[in-house]
Design a protein around this motif. Structure first.
Motif, PDB file in Angstrom:
ATOM      1  N   ALA A 186       0.831  -1.210   0.000  1.00  0.00           N
ATOM      2  CA  ALA A 186       0.000   0.000   0.000  1.00  0.00           C
ATOM      3  C   ALA A 186       0.860   1.253   0.000  1.00  0.00           C
ATOM      4  O   ALA A 186       0.532   2.250  -0.672  1.00  0.00           O
ATOM      5  CB  ALA A 186      -0.933  -0.002   1.215  1.00  0.00           C
ATOM      6  N   MET A 187       1.964   1.234   0.733  1.00  0.00           N
ATOM      7  CA  MET A 187       2.875   2.373   0.739  1.00  0.00           C
ATOM      8  C   MET A 187       3.456   2.592  -0.654  1.00  0.00           C
ATOM      9  O   MET A 187       3.540   3.734  -1.141  1.00  0.00           O
ATOM     10  CB  MET A 187       4.003   2.147   1.748  1.00  0.00           C
ATOM     11  N   TRP A 188       3.870   1.500  -1.291  1.00  0.00           N
ATOM     12  CA  TRP A 188       4.455   1.581  -2.631  1.00  0.00           C
ATOM     13  C   TRP A 188       3.474   2.234  -3.601  1.00  0.00           C
ATOM     14  O   TRP A 188       3.840   3.137  -4.374  1.00  0.00           O
ATOM     15  CB  TRP A 188       4.823   0.182  -3.101  1.00  0.00           C
ATOM     16  N   ILE A 189       2.223   1.798  -3.570  1.00  0.00           N
ATOM     17  CA  ILE A 189       1.205   2.337  -4.474  1.00  0.00           C
ATOM     18  C   ILE A 189       0.999   3.826  -4.216  1.00  0.00           C
ATOM     19  O   ILE A 189       0.956   4.635  -5.154  1.00  0.00           O
ATOM     20  CB  ILE A 189      -0.117   1.562  -4.316  1.00  0.00           C
ATOM     21  N   TRP A 190       0.885   4.217  -2.953  1.00  0.00           N
ATOM     22  CA  TRP A 190       0.651   5.626  -2.620  1.00  0.00           C
ATOM     23  C   TRP A 190       1.812   6.491  -3.117  1.00  0.00           C
ATOM     24  O   TRP A 190       1.588   7.559  -3.698  1.00  0.00           O
ATOM     25  CB  TRP A 190       0.491   5.783  -1.112  1.00  0.00           C
ATOM     26  N   LEU A 191       3.013   6.055  -2.898  1.00  0.00           N
ATOM     27  CA  LEU A 191       4.180   6.829  -3.326  1.00  0.00           C
ATOM     28  C   LEU A 191       4.224   6.956  -4.842  1.00  0.00           C
ATOM     29  O   LEU A 191       4.449   8.046  -5.389  1.00  0.00           O
ATOM     30  CB  LEU A 191       5.463   6.182  -2.798  1.00  0.00           C
ATOM     31  N   ARG A 192       4.025   5.847  -5.553  1.00  0.00           N
ATOM     32  CA  ARG A 192       4.011   5.906  -7.016  1.00  0.00           C
ATOM     33  C   ARG A 192       2.921   6.861  -7.510  1.00  0.00           C
ATOM     34  O   ARG A 192       3.136   7.656  -8.436  1.00  0.00           O
ATOM     35  CB  ARG A 192       3.773   4.515  -7.582  1.00  0.00           C
ATOM     36  N   GLU A 193       1.739   6.783  -6.912  1.00  0.00           N
ATOM     37  CA  GLU A 193       0.628   7.623  -7.368  1.00  0.00           C
ATOM     38  C   GLU A 193       0.888   9.110  -7.122  1.00  0.00           C
ATOM     39  O   GLU A 193       0.325   9.963  -7.816  1.00  0.00           O
ATOM     40  CB  GLU A 193      -0.659   7.195  -6.665  1.00  0.00           C
ATOM     41  N   HIS A 194       1.744   9.417  -6.160  1.00  0.00           N
ATOM     42  CA  HIS A 194       2.067  10.812  -5.868  1.00  0.00           C
ATOM     43  C   HIS A 194       3.393  11.249  -6.504  1.00  0.00           C
ATOM     44  O   HIS A 194       3.905  12.334  -6.197  1.00  0.00           O
ATOM     45  CB  HIS A 194       2.106  11.036  -4.349  1.00  0.00           C
ATOM     46  N   GLY A 195       3.918  10.416  -7.388  1.00  0.00           N
ATOM     47  CA  GLY A 195       5.139  10.780  -8.100  1.00  0.00           C
ATOM     48  C   GLY A 195       6.392  10.723  -7.260  1.00  0.00           C
ATOM     49  O   GLY A 195       7.431  11.265  -7.649  1.00  0.00           O
ATOM     50  N   ILE A 196       6.313  10.083  -6.092  1.00  0.00           N
ATOM     51  CA  ILE A 196       7.456   9.965  -5.189  1.00  0.00           C
ATOM     52  C   ILE A 196       8.126   8.614  -5.437  1.00  0.00           C
ATOM     53  O   ILE A 196       7.454   7.580  -5.518  1.00  0.00           O
ATOM     54  CB  ILE A 196       7.008  10.080  -3.717  1.00  0.00           C
ATOM     55  N   ILE A 197       9.434   8.616  -5.569  1.00  0.00           N
ATOM     56  CA  ILE A 197      10.146   7.384  -5.878  1.00  0.00           C
ATOM     57  C   ILE A 197      10.298   6.534  -4.624  1.00  0.00           C
ATOM     58  O   ILE A 197      10.940   6.963  -3.662  1.00  0.00           O
ATOM     59  CB  ILE A 197      11.524   7.688  -6.485  1.00  0.00           C
ATOM     60  N   PRO A 198       9.720   5.336  -4.608  1.00  0.00           N
ATOM     61  CA  PRO A 198       9.872   4.465  -3.442  1.00  0.00           C
ATOM     62  C   PRO A 198      11.245   3.798  -3.460  1.00  0.00           C
ATOM     63  O   PRO A 198      11.619   3.160  -4.443  1.00  0.00           O
ATOM     64  CB  PRO A 198       8.745   3.441  -3.607  1.00  0.00           C
ATOM     65  N   TYR A 199      11.953   3.965  -2.402  1.00  0.00           N
ATOM     66  CA  TYR A 199      13.274   3.379  -2.268  1.00  0.00           C
ATOM     67  C   TYR A 199      13.224   2.446  -1.071  1.00  0.00           C
ATOM     68  O   TYR A 199      13.473   2.830   0.062  1.00  0.00           O
ATOM     69  CB  TYR A 199      14.312   4.498  -2.122  1.00  0.00           C
ATOM     70  N   PHE A 200      12.817   1.202  -1.320  1.00  0.00           N
ATOM     71  CA  PHE A 200      12.602   0.205  -0.270  1.00  0.00           C
ATOM     72  C   PHE A 200      13.816  -0.716  -0.238  1.00  0.00           C
ATOM     73  O   PHE A 200      14.098  -1.411  -1.218  1.00  0.00           O
ATOM     74  CB  PHE A 200      11.349  -0.614  -0.553  1.00  0.00           C
ATOM     75  N   GLU A 201      14.515  -0.737   0.882  1.00  0.00           N
ATOM     76  CA  GLU A 201      15.769  -1.469   0.968  1.00  0.00           C
ATOM     77  C   GLU A 201      15.747  -2.521   2.072  1.00  0.00           C
ATOM     78  O   GLU A 201      15.065  -2.376   3.087  1.00  0.00           O
ATOM     79  CB  GLU A 201      16.934  -0.521   1.209  1.00  0.00           C
ATOM     80  N   MET A 202      16.518  -3.574   1.847  1.00  0.00           N
ATOM     81  CA  MET A 202      16.683  -4.610   2.849  1.00  0.00           C
ATOM     82  C   MET A 202      17.508  -4.083   4.022  1.00  0.00           C
ATOM     83  O   MET A 202      18.380  -3.245   3.853  1.00  0.00           O
ATOM     84  CB  MET A 202      17.346  -5.846   2.238  1.00  0.00           C
ATOM     85  N   LEU A 203      17.223  -4.582   5.190  1.00  0.00           N
ATOM     86  CA  LEU A 203      17.931  -4.204   6.404  1.00  0.00           C
ATOM     87  C   LEU A 203      19.350  -4.760   6.398  1.00  0.00           C
ATOM     88  O   LEU A 203      19.597  -5.879   5.961  1.00  0.00           O
ATOM     89  CB  LEU A 203      17.162  -4.775   7.600  1.00  0.00           C
ATOM     90  N   THR A 204      20.302  -3.939   6.851  1.00  0.00           N
ATOM     91  CA  THR A 204      21.666  -4.410   7.064  1.00  0.00           C
ATOM     92  C   THR A 204      21.876  -4.614   8.556  1.00  0.00           C
ATOM     93  O   THR A 204      21.577  -3.721   9.351  1.00  0.00           O
ATOM     94  CB  THR A 204      22.690  -3.385   6.538  1.00  0.00           C
ATOM     95  N   LEU A 205      22.370  -5.771   8.930  1.00  0.00           N
ATOM     96  CA  LEU A 205      22.466  -6.120  10.345  1.00  0.00           C
ATOM     97  C   LEU A 205      23.720  -5.515  10.973  1.00  0.00           C
ATOM     98  O   LEU A 205      24.729  -6.186  11.192  1.00  0.00           O
ATOM     99  CB  LEU A 205      22.457  -7.645  10.502  1.00  0.00           C
ATOM    100  N   GLN A 206      23.625  -4.219  11.263  1.00  0.00           N
ATOM    101  CA  GLN A 206      24.724  -3.513  11.894  1.00  0.00           C
ATOM    102  C   GLN A 206      24.139  -2.406  12.762  1.00  0.00           C
ATOM    103  O   GLN A 206      22.948  -2.096  12.699  1.00  0.00           O
ATOM    104  CB  GLN A 206      25.681  -2.942  10.846  1.00  0.00           C
ATOM    105  N   GLY A 207      24.984  -1.795  13.573  1.00  0.00           N
ATOM    106  CA  GLY A 207      24.509  -0.720  14.430  1.00  0.00           C
ATOM    107  C   GLY A 207      23.424  -1.196  15.375  1.00  0.00           C
ATOM    108  O   GLY A 207      23.488  -2.279  15.943  1.00  0.00           O
TER     109      GLY A 207
END
Length: 345
Positions: A186-207
Protein backbone atom coordinates in the motif's frame (compact mmCIF):
# COMPACT_ATOMS: atom_id res chain seq x y z
CA UNK A 1 23.17 0.26 3.38
CA UNK A 2 22.65 3.47 1.65
CA UNK A 3 22.04 3.50 -2.26
CA UNK A 4 24.19 5.97 -4.23
CA UNK A 5 21.03 7.43 -5.67
CA UNK A 6 18.04 7.11 -7.90
CA UNK A 7 18.34 10.42 -9.74
CA UNK A 8 21.37 9.73 -11.91
CA UNK A 9 22.51 6.80 -14.02
CA UNK A 10 25.96 6.23 -15.42
CA UNK A 11 26.84 4.48 -18.64
CA UNK A 12 29.02 1.41 -18.64
CA UNK A 13 31.64 3.50 -20.42
CA UNK A 14 31.54 6.12 -17.63
CA UNK A 15 31.97 3.43 -14.99
CA UNK A 16 34.83 1.67 -16.77
CA UNK A 17 36.66 4.97 -17.29
CA UNK A 18 36.18 5.81 -13.63
CA UNK A 19 37.63 2.45 -12.60
CA UNK A 20 40.62 2.78 -14.91
CA UNK A 21 41.36 6.25 -13.53
CA UNK A 22 40.78 5.28 -9.88
CA UNK A 23 38.23 8.07 -9.84
CA UNK A 24 34.73 8.73 -8.56
CA UNK A 25 31.34 9.35 -10.07
CA UNK A 26 29.60 9.80 -6.72
CA UNK A 27 30.62 10.19 -3.10
CA UNK A 28 28.57 9.66 0.05
CA UNK A 29 29.27 12.22 2.75
CA UNK A 30 28.63 11.92 6.47
CA UNK A 31 28.65 15.20 8.41
CA UNK A 32 28.00 14.30 12.05
CA UNK A 33 26.56 11.55 14.21
CA UNK A 34 24.14 14.06 15.72
CA UNK A 35 20.52 13.06 15.17
CA UNK A 36 17.13 14.03 16.57
CA UNK A 37 15.92 10.41 16.38
CA UNK A 38 17.12 7.08 17.73
CA UNK A 39 15.96 4.74 14.95
CA UNK A 40 16.16 1.15 16.15
CA UNK A 41 17.62 0.00 12.81
CA UNK A 42 20.25 2.78 12.47
CA UNK A 43 23.46 1.49 10.89
CA UNK A 44 25.53 4.21 12.59
CA UNK A 45 24.09 4.26 16.12
CA UNK A 46 23.46 7.95 15.50
CA UNK A 47 22.37 10.26 18.28
CA UNK A 48 25.04 12.48 19.81
CA UNK A 49 28.03 14.09 18.17
CA UNK A 50 31.25 12.14 18.66
CA UNK A 51 34.72 13.46 19.35
CA UNK A 52 37.01 14.23 16.46
CA UNK A 53 34.34 14.72 13.79
CA UNK A 54 35.51 16.36 10.58
CA UNK A 55 35.61 20.14 10.71
CA UNK A 56 33.69 22.18 8.17
CA UNK A 57 36.97 22.92 6.39
CA UNK A 58 37.76 19.18 6.21
CA UNK A 59 34.30 18.49 4.80
CA UNK A 60 34.88 21.10 2.09
CA UNK A 61 38.29 19.59 1.33
CA UNK A 62 36.69 16.15 0.93
CA UNK A 63 34.18 17.61 -1.53
CA UNK A 64 36.93 19.34 -3.50
CA UNK A 65 38.95 16.13 -3.71
CA UNK A 66 35.91 14.14 -4.86
CA UNK A 67 35.09 16.65 -7.60
CA UNK A 68 38.72 16.60 -8.78
CA UNK A 69 38.40 12.83 -9.07
CA UNK A 70 35.35 13.20 -11.31
CA UNK A 71 32.44 13.04 -8.86
CA UNK A 72 29.27 14.35 -10.45
CA UNK A 73 27.04 13.77 -7.44
CA UNK A 74 27.48 14.09 -3.68
CA UNK A 75 25.07 12.15 -1.51
CA UNK A 76 24.68 13.85 1.86
CA UNK A 77 23.88 11.04 4.26
CA UNK A 78 24.48 13.05 7.37
CA UNK A 79 25.85 10.17 9.44
CA UNK A 80 23.11 11.36 11.71
CA UNK A 81 20.41 13.81 10.60
CA UNK A 82 22.04 16.26 8.15
CA UNK A 83 19.67 19.08 9.12
CA UNK A 84 21.07 18.87 12.66
CA UNK A 85 24.46 19.87 11.25
CA UNK A 86 24.89 23.59 12.04
CA UNK A 87 26.46 24.47 8.68
CA UNK A 88 24.32 22.24 6.45
CA UNK A 89 23.15 25.08 4.21
CA UNK A 90 26.73 26.27 3.73
CA UNK A 91 27.62 22.74 2.60
CA UNK A 92 24.64 22.63 0.23
CA UNK A 93 25.47 26.06 -1.20
CA UNK A 94 29.06 24.97 -1.73
CA UNK A 95 27.93 21.83 -3.56
CA UNK A 96 25.60 23.93 -5.70
CA UNK A 97 28.48 26.27 -6.59
CA UNK A 98 30.61 23.24 -7.54
CA UNK A 99 27.87 22.29 -10.03
CA UNK A 100 27.42 18.76 -8.73
CA UNK A 101 24.16 16.92 -8.22
CA UNK A 102 23.03 17.02 -4.59
CA UNK A 103 21.10 14.20 -2.98
CA UNK A 104 20.06 14.60 0.65
CA UNK A 105 18.83 11.85 2.97
CA UNK A 106 16.78 13.29 5.83
CA UNK A 107 14.08 12.20 8.26
CA UNK A 108 12.30 15.42 7.28
CA UNK A 109 11.40 16.45 10.81
CA UNK A 110 13.43 19.67 10.73
CA UNK A 111 12.28 20.83 7.29
CA UNK A 112 10.67 24.25 7.34
CA UNK A 113 8.89 26.09 4.56
CA UNK A 114 12.02 28.20 4.07
CA UNK A 115 14.27 25.12 3.99
CA UNK A 116 12.08 23.46 1.37
CA UNK A 117 12.27 26.57 -0.83
CA UNK A 118 16.05 26.66 -0.40
CA UNK A 119 16.24 23.02 -1.46
CA UNK A 120 14.36 23.91 -4.64
CA UNK A 121 16.67 26.87 -5.32
CA UNK A 122 19.83 24.78 -4.83
CA UNK A 123 18.54 21.82 -6.84
CA UNK A 124 18.58 19.44 -3.87
CA UNK A 125 17.03 16.04 -4.46
CA UNK A 126 15.67 14.99 -1.07
CA UNK A 127 14.97 11.48 0.15
CA UNK A 128 12.69 11.30 3.19
CA UNK A 129 13.26 8.44 5.62
CA UNK A 130 9.73 7.17 6.09
CA UNK A 131 9.10 3.63 7.25
CA UNK A 132 5.40 3.38 7.93
CA UNK A 133 2.04 5.02 7.33
CA UNK A 134 0.94 3.88 10.79
CA UNK A 135 1.89 6.38 13.53
CA UNK A 136 2.58 3.76 16.17
CA UNK A 137 4.87 1.74 13.86
CA UNK A 138 6.75 4.78 12.57
CA UNK A 139 7.30 6.03 16.11
CA UNK A 140 8.61 2.64 17.28
CA UNK A 141 11.05 2.38 14.37
CA UNK A 142 12.18 6.00 14.85
CA UNK A 143 12.61 5.53 18.59
CA UNK A 144 10.60 8.66 19.34
CA UNK A 145 6.95 9.42 19.95
CA UNK A 146 5.55 11.97 17.52
CA UNK A 147 8.02 11.13 14.77
CA UNK A 148 5.26 10.09 12.35
CA UNK A 149 3.52 13.47 12.54
CA UNK A 150 6.77 15.44 12.15
CA UNK A 151 8.00 13.33 9.23
CA UNK A 152 4.70 13.69 7.36
CA UNK A 153 4.79 17.45 7.98
CA UNK A 154 8.25 17.62 6.39
CA UNK A 155 7.07 15.61 3.40
CA UNK A 156 4.05 17.89 2.99
CA UNK A 157 6.24 21.00 3.07
CA UNK A 158 8.46 19.59 0.33
CA UNK A 159 5.44 18.83 -1.83
CA UNK A 160 3.96 22.27 -1.21
CA UNK A 161 7.30 23.78 -2.26
CA UNK A 162 6.97 22.06 -5.63
CA UNK A 163 8.47 18.60 -5.26
CA UNK A 164 8.53 16.35 -7.17
CA UNK A 165 9.28 17.58 -10.68
CA UNK A 166 10.95 15.94 -13.64
CA UNK A 167 14.28 17.53 -12.76
CA UNK A 168 13.85 17.54 -8.98
CA UNK A 169 12.59 14.15 -7.86
CA UNK A 170 11.50 13.32 -4.35
CA UNK A 171 12.17 9.93 -2.81
CA UNK A 172 11.09 7.96 0.24
CA UNK A 173 13.56 5.58 1.88
CA UNK A 174 11.94 2.67 3.67
CA UNK A 175 13.68 -0.15 5.51
CA UNK A 176 11.95 -3.47 4.84
CA UNK A 177 11.41 -5.15 8.21
CA UNK A 178 9.02 -7.21 10.30
CA UNK A 179 7.21 -4.14 11.64
CA UNK A 180 6.08 -2.73 8.27
CA UNK A 181 6.04 -5.80 6.02
CA UNK A 182 2.27 -6.04 5.58
CA UNK A 183 1.78 -2.38 4.65
CA UNK A 184 4.61 -2.11 2.10
CA UNK A 185 2.44 -2.77 -0.99
CA UNK A 186 0.00 0.00 0.00
CA UNK A 187 2.87 2.37 0.74
CA UNK A 188 4.46 1.58 -2.63
CA UNK A 189 1.21 2.34 -4.47
CA UNK A 190 0.65 5.63 -2.62
CA UNK A 191 4.18 6.83 -3.33
CA UNK A 192 4.01 5.91 -7.02
CA UNK A 193 0.63 7.62 -7.37
CA UNK A 194 2.07 10.81 -5.87
CA UNK A 195 5.14 10.78 -8.10
CA UNK A 196 7.46 9.96 -5.19
CA UNK A 197 10.15 7.38 -5.88
CA UNK A 198 9.87 4.47 -3.44
CA UNK A 199 13.27 3.38 -2.27
CA UNK A 200 12.60 0.21 -0.27
CA UNK A 201 15.77 -1.47 0.97
CA UNK A 202 16.68 -4.61 2.85
CA UNK A 203 17.93 -4.20 6.40
CA UNK A 204 21.67 -4.41 7.06
CA UNK A 205 22.47 -6.12 10.35
CA UNK A 206 24.72 -3.51 11.89
CA UNK A 207 24.51 -0.72 14.43
CA UNK A 208 21.29 -0.72 16.46
CA UNK A 209 19.71 -3.35 14.22
CA UNK A 210 21.90 -5.96 15.90
CA UNK A 211 20.06 -5.26 19.13
CA UNK A 212 16.65 -5.72 17.50
CA UNK A 213 16.38 -9.21 15.99
CA UNK A 214 12.61 -8.71 15.86
CA UNK A 215 13.23 -6.53 12.77
CA UNK A 216 14.66 -9.35 10.69
CA UNK A 217 12.92 -11.17 7.84
CA UNK A 218 13.74 -14.51 6.25
CA UNK A 219 14.95 -14.79 2.68
CA UNK A 220 11.59 -16.38 1.79
CA UNK A 221 9.69 -13.38 3.16
CA UNK A 222 11.99 -11.02 1.30
CA UNK A 223 11.45 -12.94 -1.91
CA UNK A 224 7.68 -12.66 -1.51
CA UNK A 225 7.63 -8.93 -0.84
CA UNK A 226 10.06 -8.13 -3.67
CA UNK A 227 7.90 -10.23 -5.99
CA UNK A 228 4.74 -8.49 -4.83
CA UNK A 229 6.23 -5.04 -5.40
CA UNK A 230 7.51 -6.04 -8.83
CA UNK A 231 4.03 -7.29 -9.72
CA UNK A 232 2.42 -4.04 -8.60
CA UNK A 233 4.89 -2.00 -10.61
CA UNK A 234 4.35 -4.05 -13.75
CA UNK A 235 0.56 -4.23 -13.58
CA UNK A 236 -0.31 -0.76 -12.30
CA UNK A 237 2.56 1.48 -13.38
CA UNK A 238 4.23 -0.19 -16.37
CA UNK A 239 7.57 -0.56 -14.62
CA UNK A 240 9.27 -3.90 -15.22
CA UNK A 241 12.16 -5.16 -13.10
CA UNK A 242 13.58 -8.43 -11.92
CA UNK A 243 13.35 -8.90 -8.14
CA UNK A 244 16.74 -9.22 -6.46
CA UNK A 245 18.54 -7.70 -3.45
CA UNK A 246 19.03 -5.26 -2.05
CA UNK A 247 16.77 -2.41 -3.17
CA UNK A 248 13.40 -2.96 -4.83
CA UNK A 249 13.44 -1.83 -8.50
CA UNK A 250 17.12 -0.78 -8.42
CA UNK A 251 20.53 -2.28 -9.10
CA UNK A 252 23.31 -1.19 -6.78
CA UNK A 253 26.60 -0.78 -8.62
CA UNK A 254 28.04 1.82 -6.25
CA UNK A 255 31.19 -0.13 -5.43
CA UNK A 256 32.49 0.36 -8.95
CA UNK A 257 32.58 4.17 -8.72
CA UNK A 258 31.75 5.49 -5.24
CA UNK A 259 32.97 5.66 -1.65
CA UNK A 260 31.78 6.94 1.71
CA UNK A 261 33.53 9.54 3.85
CA UNK A 262 32.69 8.96 7.52
CA UNK A 263 32.29 11.66 10.16
CA UNK A 264 35.88 11.05 11.31
CA UNK A 265 37.39 10.88 7.83
CA UNK A 266 37.53 7.12 7.36
CA UNK A 267 36.96 6.05 3.76
CA UNK A 268 34.56 3.12 3.41
CA UNK A 269 33.43 1.35 0.22
CA UNK A 270 29.87 1.96 1.48
CA UNK A 271 28.20 2.41 4.87
CA UNK A 272 27.52 -1.33 5.06
CA UNK A 273 31.14 -2.32 4.47
CA UNK A 274 32.45 -0.23 7.37
CA UNK A 275 36.05 -1.40 7.00
CA UNK A 276 38.33 1.63 6.53
CA UNK A 277 40.31 1.75 3.30
CA UNK A 278 42.20 4.72 4.72
CA UNK A 279 41.55 8.09 6.33
CA UNK A 280 41.30 11.36 4.47
CA UNK A 281 43.17 13.11 7.27
CA UNK A 282 46.17 10.87 6.72
CA UNK A 283 46.26 10.57 2.93
CA UNK A 284 44.66 12.26 -0.08
CA UNK A 285 41.48 10.61 -1.30
CA UNK A 286 43.14 9.94 -4.65
CA UNK A 287 45.92 7.92 -2.96
CA UNK A 288 43.43 5.89 -0.93
CA UNK A 289 41.36 4.96 -3.99
CA UNK A 290 44.49 4.13 -5.99
CA UNK A 291 46.29 1.98 -3.41
CA UNK A 292 43.62 0.33 -1.23
CA UNK A 293 43.23 -3.45 -1.83
CA UNK A 294 39.73 -3.20 -0.33
CA UNK A 295 38.65 -0.60 -2.87
CA UNK A 296 40.21 -2.54 -5.74
CA UNK A 297 38.56 -5.80 -4.65
CA UNK A 298 35.14 -4.17 -4.73
CA UNK A 299 35.75 -2.13 -7.88
CA UNK A 300 36.16 -5.51 -9.55
CA UNK A 301 33.40 -7.21 -7.58
CA UNK A 302 31.82 -8.88 -10.61
CA UNK A 303 34.94 -11.00 -11.14
CA UNK A 304 35.94 -11.28 -7.47
CA UNK A 305 32.60 -12.25 -5.94
CA UNK A 306 32.47 -15.69 -4.34
CA UNK A 307 30.01 -18.53 -3.88
CA UNK A 308 26.59 -18.80 -5.45
CA UNK A 309 26.59 -15.14 -6.48
CA UNK A 310 29.45 -15.87 -8.88
CA UNK A 311 27.20 -18.22 -10.89
CA UNK A 312 23.96 -16.25 -10.71
CA UNK A 313 22.29 -15.39 -14.02
CA UNK A 314 21.85 -11.80 -12.76
CA UNK A 315 25.56 -11.39 -12.06
CA UNK A 316 25.98 -8.73 -14.74
CA UNK A 317 23.49 -6.40 -13.02
CA UNK A 318 23.46 -7.51 -9.37
CA UNK A 319 26.05 -8.56 -6.82
CA UNK A 320 23.78 -8.71 -3.79
CA UNK A 321 24.32 -6.47 -0.79
CA UNK A 322 28.00 -6.21 0.05
CA UNK A 323 27.10 -4.70 3.41
CA UNK A 324 24.90 -7.65 4.33
CA UNK A 325 27.56 -10.11 3.20
CA UNK A 326 30.25 -8.34 5.23
CA UNK A 327 28.18 -7.86 8.38
CA UNK A 328 26.93 -11.46 8.37
CA UNK A 329 30.09 -13.31 7.31
CA UNK A 330 33.02 -10.93 7.75
CA UNK A 331 33.82 -11.33 4.04
CA UNK A 332 32.79 -8.49 1.75
CA UNK A 333 33.20 -10.78 -1.29
CA UNK A 334 30.90 -13.53 0.04
CA UNK A 335 27.50 -14.27 -1.45
CA UNK A 336 24.65 -12.26 0.02
CA UNK A 337 23.26 -14.58 2.73
CA UNK A 338 19.76 -13.11 2.54
CA UNK A 339 19.38 -13.45 -1.22
CA UNK A 340 16.66 -15.97 -2.00
CA UNK A 341 18.45 -16.79 -5.25
CA UNK A 342 21.13 -18.53 -3.22
CA UNK A 343 18.75 -21.47 -3.03
CA UNK A 344 17.86 -21.62 -6.70
CA UNK A 345 20.95 -20.59 -8.70
Amino acid sequence: MMHPGWGFSFSREDIETCKQNNGLLTMELELSRECNLRCIYCYANSGDRIIDELSYEEVISAIDQAVELGARKIVVLGGGEPLCYPRIFEVLNYLHDKNVEIELFTNGMLITREAAQTFIHLGVKPVIKMNSFRPEVQDILAGQKGAFTAIRKGLTLLMEAGYPTKDLPLGAQTVICRHNLEELPAMWIWLREHGIIPYFEMLTLQGRARRHPDLELSSEELERIFGTLAGIDAQRFGNFWEPHPSVAAFCCDRHEYSCTVSVTGDIYPCPGVDMPAGNIRQAPLSDILRTSPLIHDLRNIRTNIKGICAQCDLKSQCYGCRGMAYQATGDYLASDPLCWRNKTC
